[in-house]
Write an enzyme that holds these catalytic residues in place. Structure first.
Site, PDB file in Angstrom:
ATOM      1  N   ARG A 173       5.331  -1.012  -4.515  1.00 32.22           N
ATOM      2  CA  ARG A 173       4.944  -1.580  -3.229  1.00 32.22           C
ATOM      3  C   ARG A 173       3.902  -2.689  -3.378  1.00 32.22           C
ATOM      4  O   ARG A 173       3.681  -3.460  -2.455  1.00 32.22           O
ATOM      5  CB  ARG A 173       4.408  -0.475  -2.305  1.00 32.22           C
ATOM      6  CG  ARG A 173       5.442   0.572  -1.956  1.00 32.22           C
ATOM      7  CD  ARG A 173       4.820   1.749  -1.237  1.00 32.22           C
ATOM      8  NE  ARG A 173       4.380   1.396   0.101  1.00 32.22           N
ATOM      9  CZ  ARG A 173       5.100   1.599   1.199  1.00 32.22           C
ATOM     10  NH1 ARG A 173       6.305   2.127   1.114  1.00 32.22           N
ATOM     11  NH2 ARG A 173       4.631   1.274   2.382  1.00 32.22           N
ATOM     12  N   GLU A 195       7.602 -16.724  -7.464  1.00 32.35           N
ATOM     13  CA  GLU A 195       7.102 -15.364  -7.271  1.00 32.35           C
ATOM     14  C   GLU A 195       6.659 -14.718  -8.582  1.00 32.35           C
ATOM     15  O   GLU A 195       5.604 -14.084  -8.631  1.00 32.35           O
ATOM     16  CB  GLU A 195       8.196 -14.480  -6.646  1.00 32.35           C
ATOM     17  CG  GLU A 195       8.341 -14.585  -5.154  1.00 32.35           C
ATOM     18  CD  GLU A 195       9.388 -13.621  -4.641  1.00 32.35           C
ATOM     19  OE1 GLU A 195       9.117 -12.939  -3.635  1.00 32.35           O
ATOM     20  OE2 GLU A 195      10.492 -13.543  -5.225  1.00 32.35           O
ATOM     21  N   ASN A 206      -2.634   2.365   5.726  1.00 35.13           N
ATOM     22  CA  ASN A 206      -1.795   1.172   5.574  1.00 35.13           C
ATOM     23  C   ASN A 206      -1.806   0.425   6.888  1.00 35.13           C
ATOM     24  O   ASN A 206      -1.694   1.036   7.950  1.00 35.13           O
ATOM     25  CB  ASN A 206      -0.346   1.545   5.235  1.00 35.13           C
ATOM     26  CG  ASN A 206      -0.191   2.144   3.867  1.00 35.13           C
ATOM     27  OD1 ASN A 206      -1.118   2.130   3.062  1.00 35.13           O
ATOM     28  ND2 ASN A 206       0.978   2.683   3.588  1.00 35.13           N
ATOM     29  N   GLY A 207      -1.890  -0.903   6.836  1.00 37.56           N
ATOM     30  CA  GLY A 207      -1.842  -1.697   8.062  1.00 37.56           C
ATOM     31  C   GLY A 207      -3.120  -2.473   8.292  1.00 37.56           C
ATOM     32  O   GLY A 207      -3.930  -2.686   7.381  1.00 37.56           O
ATOM     33  N   LYS A 264      12.201 -17.234  -6.105  1.00 37.79           N
ATOM     34  CA  LYS A 264      12.192 -16.275  -7.206  1.00 37.79           C
ATOM     35  C   LYS A 264      11.327 -16.780  -8.364  1.00 37.79           C
ATOM     36  O   LYS A 264      10.545 -16.041  -8.953  1.00 37.79           O
ATOM     37  CB  LYS A 264      13.607 -16.026  -7.718  1.00 37.79           C
ATOM     38  CG  LYS A 264      14.437 -15.120  -6.874  1.00 37.79           C
ATOM     39  CD  LYS A 264      13.934 -13.696  -6.960  1.00 37.79           C
ATOM     40  CE  LYS A 264      14.383 -12.909  -5.739  1.00 37.79           C
ATOM     41  NZ  LYS A 264      13.691 -13.250  -4.503  1.00 37.79           N
ATOM     42  N   TRP A 319      -3.424  -2.721  -1.395  1.00 37.48           N
ATOM     43  CA  TRP A 319      -3.166  -4.158  -1.521  1.00 37.48           C
ATOM     44  C   TRP A 319      -4.175  -4.837  -0.606  1.00 37.48           C
ATOM     45  O   TRP A 319      -4.133  -4.668   0.615  1.00 37.48           O
ATOM     46  CB  TRP A 319      -1.733  -4.477  -1.109  1.00 37.48           C
ATOM     47  CG  TRP A 319      -1.293  -5.878  -1.379  1.00 37.48           C
ATOM     48  CD1 TRP A 319      -0.817  -6.387  -2.542  1.00 37.48           C
ATOM     49  CD2 TRP A 319      -1.250  -6.952  -0.420  1.00 37.48           C
ATOM     50  NE1 TRP A 319      -0.480  -7.712  -2.382  1.00 37.48           N
ATOM     51  CE2 TRP A 319      -0.736  -8.084  -1.089  1.00 37.48           C
ATOM     52  CE3 TRP A 319      -1.592  -7.073   0.932  1.00 37.48           C
ATOM     53  CZ2 TRP A 319      -0.564  -9.314  -0.463  1.00 37.48           C
ATOM     54  CZ3 TRP A 319      -1.421  -8.294   1.562  1.00 37.48           C
ATOM     55  CH2 TRP A 319      -0.917  -9.388   0.852  1.00 37.48           C
ATOM     56  N   LYS A 348       5.872  -5.274  -2.107  1.00 38.46           N
ATOM     57  CA  LYS A 348       7.297  -5.095  -1.882  1.00 38.46           C
ATOM     58  C   LYS A 348       7.623  -4.986  -0.403  1.00 38.46           C
ATOM     59  O   LYS A 348       8.572  -5.574   0.082  1.00 38.46           O
ATOM     60  CB  LYS A 348       7.786  -3.844  -2.619  1.00 38.46           C
ATOM     61  CG  LYS A 348       9.287  -3.595  -2.514  1.00 38.46           C
ATOM     62  CD  LYS A 348      10.070  -4.705  -3.172  1.00 38.46           C
ATOM     63  CE  LYS A 348      11.559  -4.453  -3.156  1.00 38.46           C
ATOM     64  NZ  LYS A 348      12.315  -5.614  -3.647  1.00 38.46           N
ATOM     65  N   HIS A 388      14.390 -38.521   0.535  1.00 37.06           N
ATOM     66  CA  HIS A 388      13.417 -38.502   1.623  1.00 37.06           C
ATOM     67  C   HIS A 388      12.084 -37.904   1.177  1.00 37.06           C
ATOM     68  O   HIS A 388      11.383 -37.275   1.979  1.00 37.06           O
ATOM     69  CB  HIS A 388      13.990 -37.730   2.820  1.00 37.06           C
ATOM     70  CG  HIS A 388      15.188 -38.384   3.428  1.00 37.06           C
ATOM     71  ND1 HIS A 388      15.102 -39.384   4.368  1.00 37.06           N
ATOM     72  CD2 HIS A 388      16.505 -38.210   3.183  1.00 37.06           C
ATOM     73  CE1 HIS A 388      16.316 -39.779   4.701  1.00 37.06           C
ATOM     74  NE2 HIS A 388      17.193 -39.081   3.993  1.00 37.06           N
ATOM     75  N   GLU A 442      16.059 -19.974  -2.265  1.00 35.17           N
ATOM     76  CA  GLU A 442      15.872 -18.641  -2.833  1.00 35.17           C
ATOM     77  C   GLU A 442      15.579 -18.716  -4.327  1.00 35.17           C
ATOM     78  O   GLU A 442      14.718 -17.991  -4.840  1.00 35.17           O
ATOM     79  CB  GLU A 442      17.121 -17.795  -2.565  1.00 35.17           C
ATOM     80  CG  GLU A 442      17.204 -16.488  -3.335  1.00 35.17           C
ATOM     81  CD  GLU A 442      16.100 -15.501  -3.034  1.00 35.17           C
ATOM     82  OE1 GLU A 442      15.989 -14.508  -3.779  1.00 35.17           O
ATOM     83  OE2 GLU A 442      15.322 -15.715  -2.073  1.00 35.17           O
ATOM     84  N   CYS A 454       0.834  -1.195   0.000  1.00 34.30           N
ATOM     85  CA  CYS A 454       0.000   0.000   0.000  1.00 34.30           C
ATOM     86  C   CYS A 454       0.874   1.252   0.000  1.00 34.30           C
ATOM     87  O   CYS A 454       1.966   1.265   0.547  1.00 34.30           O
ATOM     88  CB  CYS A 454      -0.962   0.042   1.175  1.00 34.30           C
ATOM     89  SG  CYS A 454      -2.070  -1.366   1.292  1.00 34.30           S
TER      90      CYS A 454
END
Length: 604
Positions: A27, A483, A98-99, A480, A74, A599, A499, A476, A2
């Site tokens: 963001r 995402e 925001n929040g 990526k 968002w 973000k 396993h 990571e 946001c």
């Protein structure tokens, strides 16, 4: 997540509000809106989707006024719809937020008893309704907003605009960042300096619990106890707040390409004349345990660093996801150091974990990209990673710069604990300083990776394998890919293949093997052979000796330059990032603003 902007200006603010919101697109958002006061009358415009939809609406339904607020939302409470988009209004007040308002259900009960019903699914509308209620009870705008904020629980950055108040914005901050910008006869409020950069370089950051009454003459700031306070005004480098693609198609592509330069800047800052250059307060002597806390990509940077701290410095480490750590409330030895890693420095869970640790650990240390952020300000000591503004939601240059700073800290820990001779230290420093040049060589593989990505983009699942510090890099790399390409991907320690994950292997499953020719190489290759025996598509990423020894039978291979063993994850991050980027391009997804992601995660 946001974005907030508010302007008390001398000119029409609607175009300025939209332009500032464009700077906050990084963001993450799914709707946007603005509100203004013109000739004493409050009005607003909102639209779902990208900001171009709001811009189109304003062409047909202009919104005049020289004071206004704007927001990119968002979605949290309620779907992405025009009804749920900010600003939210009730009678004479409109609010952007925001929040998360945690007690909004309880407040709705109070409002219902007063005959005030919500029209949306959001928690934010409760703030507007409650302020409206206070005003119907006789409170003026300032006192109504103050009374409302006092009843809110949760995390919030709030900005109020009122009917009949063309020279007033009211800002309040608890948990989410908010900044005031100072101009000549104009004032601004924004969720970060990037939003304010087109207007001013003079910024005042609100502290936790602050609220402010902002007029064109200035800002009156009050602390959590209601006492008027003075907060420092900082002058930011407008060049550092510039957001542009510089000829690249996507911000992510630009930020991947910037890594040799920004990593060089970070290393030059912390390594000088062949020696470590850290603030005096960074001292690991007497530290018995290191606790590393972060979220997302920053957590994987911590996972790599755990190998460094333990192997190089003999310092016992534990790493934790911030959202789990804060509620697990683990006991911390008095002789412990808590280290927090965050690109934005505003990650809500990481900030809450920091506040918990400040009461227990001997010292708190932050590794952040924004030196003025909440985490940087509240930690005992903050180390900037020098990456510059990162706009792409999928972190790239911030990740490698985090790794570089953590590597330097691991070397400092080894020296402070008497585990490293000057000669060995010099060797490691020299190895780190070669990385920018090696990264340039890795970036030259972009075209080759783009061709491989065409095939990866056809898969529904991808596995990443690695051993030692390459295991967190496998995690990571998988993050990526999922995402930005929306392909399901998982990272595994190579030794864990038998396993469970080996059951997934077939001819259609790409398996990316991250395997520099190091002391663990042969074991990794053994696991790779198990994949190939089951007809899995192996993409081997290694160096010349590794590919010469073991590339027979693989689907494809990528040859990286040789790198000193401890720091291979920093270099191998490049092909992992490029693979995700080019796969997303092949699939036609939104690289810089992938769906459902933000973000800066300033809510739980």
């Amino acid at each position: 997540m946001c974005g907030i902007i508010g302007i008390l200006g001398e000119h029409e603010v609607a175009p300025q509000l939209v332009e500032s919101l464009k700077r906050l697109e990084y963001r993450g958002y799914d709707s946007a809106g603005i509100a203004t006061v013109h000739e004493g009358r409050l009005d607003r415009r909102r639209a779902v989707g990208k900001l171009v939809n709001l811009s189109d609406l304003l062409v047909h339904e202009p919104l005049p006024g020289k004071v206004g607020i704007g927001h990119t939302r968002w979605a949290t409470h309620g779907s992405a719809s025009e009804r749920n988009a900010h600003p939210h209004r009730s009678g004479p007040v409109t609010v952007v937020h925001n929040g998360i308002i945690e007690n909004y259900r309880y407040l709705r009960e109070i409002l219902a008893a007063a005959g005030m019903a919500p029209e949306t699914e959001t928690d934010t509308e409760t703030v507007a309704l409650l302020t409206h209620l206070h005003m119907t009870q006789g409170l003026p705008a300032r006192e109504a907003a103050r009374a409302t904020v006092a009843r809110l629980e949760g995390a919030f950055a709030l900005l109020f605009l009122f009917d009949g108040e063309p020279d007033l914005l009211i800002a309040a901050r608890k948990g989410s960042p908010l900044a005031i910008g100072h101009g000549q006869g104009e004032m601004y409020v924004g969720s970060d300096a990037i939003a304010l950069a087109p207007f001013t370089n003079a910024i005042t950051y609100l502290e936790e619990g602050d609220h402010a009454f902002v007029t064109r003459e200035g800002a009156e700031i009050f602390d959590a106890e209601g006492q008027r306070v003075l907060r420092e005004t900082q002058h930011i480098d407008l060049g550092q707040a510039r957001v542009e693609k510089a000829g690249y198609k996507h911000f992510m592509a630009k930020e991947i390409a910037e890594q040799p330069a920004v990593l060089g800047d970070a290393l030059a800052h912390y390594l000088r004349d062949g020696a470590l250059n850290l603030p005096e307060g960074v001292n690991f002597a007497g530290i018995e345990r290191l606790t590393l806390v972060a979220c997302g990509t920053a957590y994987y940077a911590c996972a790599v660093a755990k190998y460094w701290f333990e192997a190089l410095a003999g310092l016992p480490c534990e790493i934790d996801v911030a959202s789990e750590f804060r509620y697990r409330e683990p006991p911390l030895p008095a002789a412990s150091l808590a280290l927090f890693v965050s690109q934005s420095g505003e990650t809500a869970d990481t900030l809450a974990a920091l506040r918990y640790c400040k009461a227990q650990a001997a010292q708190t240390l932050a590794v952040v990209n924004v030196p003025s952020s909440s985490i940087a300000r509240e930690a005992d000591l903050a180390l900037p990673i020098m990456a510059g503004i990162e706009v792409g939601v999928a972190s790239t240059k911030a990740f490698t710069c985090q790794l570089a700073v953590l590597a330097v800290l691991a070397l400092k820990a080894a020296v402070d604990r008497g585990r490293m001779t000057p000669l060995v230290l010099a060797g490691h420093i020299g190895a780190l300083q070669t990385l920018p040049g090696l990264m340039n060589q890795a970036l030259a593989l972009s075209g080759e990776i783009a061709r491989l990505a065409e095939r990866i983009g056809e898969a529904s699942d991808v596995l990443f394998l690695g051993r030692g510090p390459m295991y967190p890099l496998a995690l990571e790399g998988a993050l990526k890919l999922k995402e930005i390409s929306y392909i399901h991907a998982e990272g595994y320690a190579s030794g864990e293949l038998k396993h469970g994950p080996i059951a997934l292997i077939d001819r259609n499953l790409p398996v990316v093997v991250l395997a520099p020719h190091d002391r663990l190489f042969d074991k990794t290759v053994s696991n790779m052979q198990e994949v190939m025996a089951r007809h899995g598509m192996v993409l081997l990423i290694s160096d010349a000796p590794g590919i010469a020894a073991s590339s027979a039978g693989v689907w494809a291979s990528l040859k990286l330059p040789q790198v000193a063993e401890p720091f291979a994850p920093i270099l191998y991050a490049i092909p992992a990032q490029l693979l995700a980027y080019h796969t997303a391009i092949a699939k036609g997804t939104d690289v810089d603003q992938p769906r459902n992601l933000a973000k800066s995660v300033t809510v739980e």
